[in-house]
Write an enzyme that holds these catalytic residues in place. Structure first.
Site, short mmCIF file in Angstrom:
data_model
loop_
_atom_site.label_atom_id
_atom_site.label_comp_id
_atom_site.label_asym_id
_atom_site.label_seq_id
_atom_site.Cartn_x
_atom_site.Cartn_y
_atom_site.Cartn_z
N ASP A 34 56.46 50.19 42.24
CA ASP A 34 55.55 50.82 41.34
C ASP A 34 56.47 51.73 40.26
O ASP A 34 57.15 52.50 40.66
CB ASP A 34 54.54 51.80 42.01
CG ASP A 34 53.15 51.93 40.95
OD1 ASP A 34 52.24 51.62 41.30
OD2 ASP A 34 53.61 52.54 39.83
N HIS A 103 45.62 43.99 43.64
CA HIS A 103 47.02 44.28 44.11
C HIS A 103 46.87 45.45 45.24
O HIS A 103 45.67 46.24 45.23
CB HIS A 103 48.04 44.71 43.13
CG HIS A 103 47.38 45.95 42.47
ND1 HIS A 103 46.44 45.61 41.26
CD2 HIS A 103 47.53 47.45 42.32
CE1 HIS A 103 46.09 46.94 40.77
NE2 HIS A 103 46.69 47.84 41.35
P1 5GP Z 1 45.67 50.44 39.82
O1 5GP Z 1 45.66 51.80 39.23
O2 5GP Z 1 45.23 49.10 39.06
O3 5GP Z 1 45.29 50.47 41.22
O4 5GP Z 1 47.68 50.30 39.85
C1 5GP Z 1 48.20 49.77 39.09
C2 5GP Z 1 49.59 50.29 39.40
O5 5GP Z 1 50.44 49.40 38.72
C3 5GP Z 1 49.85 51.77 39.01
O6 5GP Z 1 50.39 52.50 40.22
C4 5GP Z 1 50.81 51.44 37.64
O7 5GP Z 1 51.99 52.77 38.04
C5 5GP Z 1 51.68 50.22 38.19
N1 5GP Z 1 52.24 49.56 36.90
C6 5GP Z 1 51.59 49.39 35.82
N2 5GP Z 1 52.50 48.72 34.86
C7 5GP Z 1 53.58 48.57 35.50
C8 5GP Z 1 54.60 47.80 35.14
O8 5GP Z 1 54.88 47.25 34.20
N3 5GP Z 1 55.51 47.64 36.19
C9 5GP Z 1 55.43 48.25 37.37
N4 5GP Z 1 56.50 47.98 38.40
N5 5GP Z 1 54.39 48.79 37.80
C10 5GP Z 1 53.35 49.06 36.80
#
Ligand code: 5GP
Length: 117
Positions: A34, A103
């Site tokens: 992440d 995810h």
């Molecule tokens: P959500 O908030 O949708 O459950 O999680 C999305 C996750 O994706 C977040 O923890 C965020 O830090 C991660 N994330 C967003 N954009 C990117 C990216 O471009 N690369 C990586 N490695 N992680 C990302």
């Protein structure tokens, strides 16, 4: 819920259009670090098939969903996360979901509190 045809950031990572630290990969999913870790170990297990939200998964996705959890288990074994680990799926705005591509978060490396909110 409407399905946006534009690629998500995760599809771009899967297609190698943008870079990410890919730690594991198989036919069905990738595991990446992440970009904004919430714990010393914070990885995302992302299916190659785009299901926008867990709420939209279907019966035919059952094997894939199980596979994501077994991938989390495999990662934890490889990294020897003996102290424990947590898996989280955020579904929708109130849960903090920011990327509309299902995810699984795997967090580890420090004692965690419960409930998380
Ligand atoms: P959500 O908030 O949708 O459950 O999680 C999305 C996750 O994706 C977040 O923890 C965020 O830090 C991660 N994330 C967003 N954009 C990117 C990216 O471009 N690369 C990586 N490695 N992680 C990302």
């Amino acid at each position: 819920m409407e399905f946006n045809t534009e690629k998500t950031i995760f599809e771009k990572i899967i297609d190698r259009e943008i870079s990410a630290e890919i730690l594991m990969e198989d036919d069905l999913c990738i595991v990446i670090r992440d970009i904004n870790p919430g714990a010393p170990v914070h990885v995302l297990i992302i299916p190659k098939k785009r299901i926008p939200h867990l709420a939209e998964a279907r019966e035919q996705d059952a094997l894939l969903l199980g596979h994501l959890l077994l991938m989390a288990q495999k990662f934890a074994q490889q990294k020897e996360l003996g102290g424990g680990f947590r898996v989280v799926i955020n579904n929708g705005q109130d849960a903090g979901e920011t990327v509309p591509h299902l995810h699984v978060h795997l967090l580890a490396g420090k004692p965690m509190i419960w409930p998380p909110c």
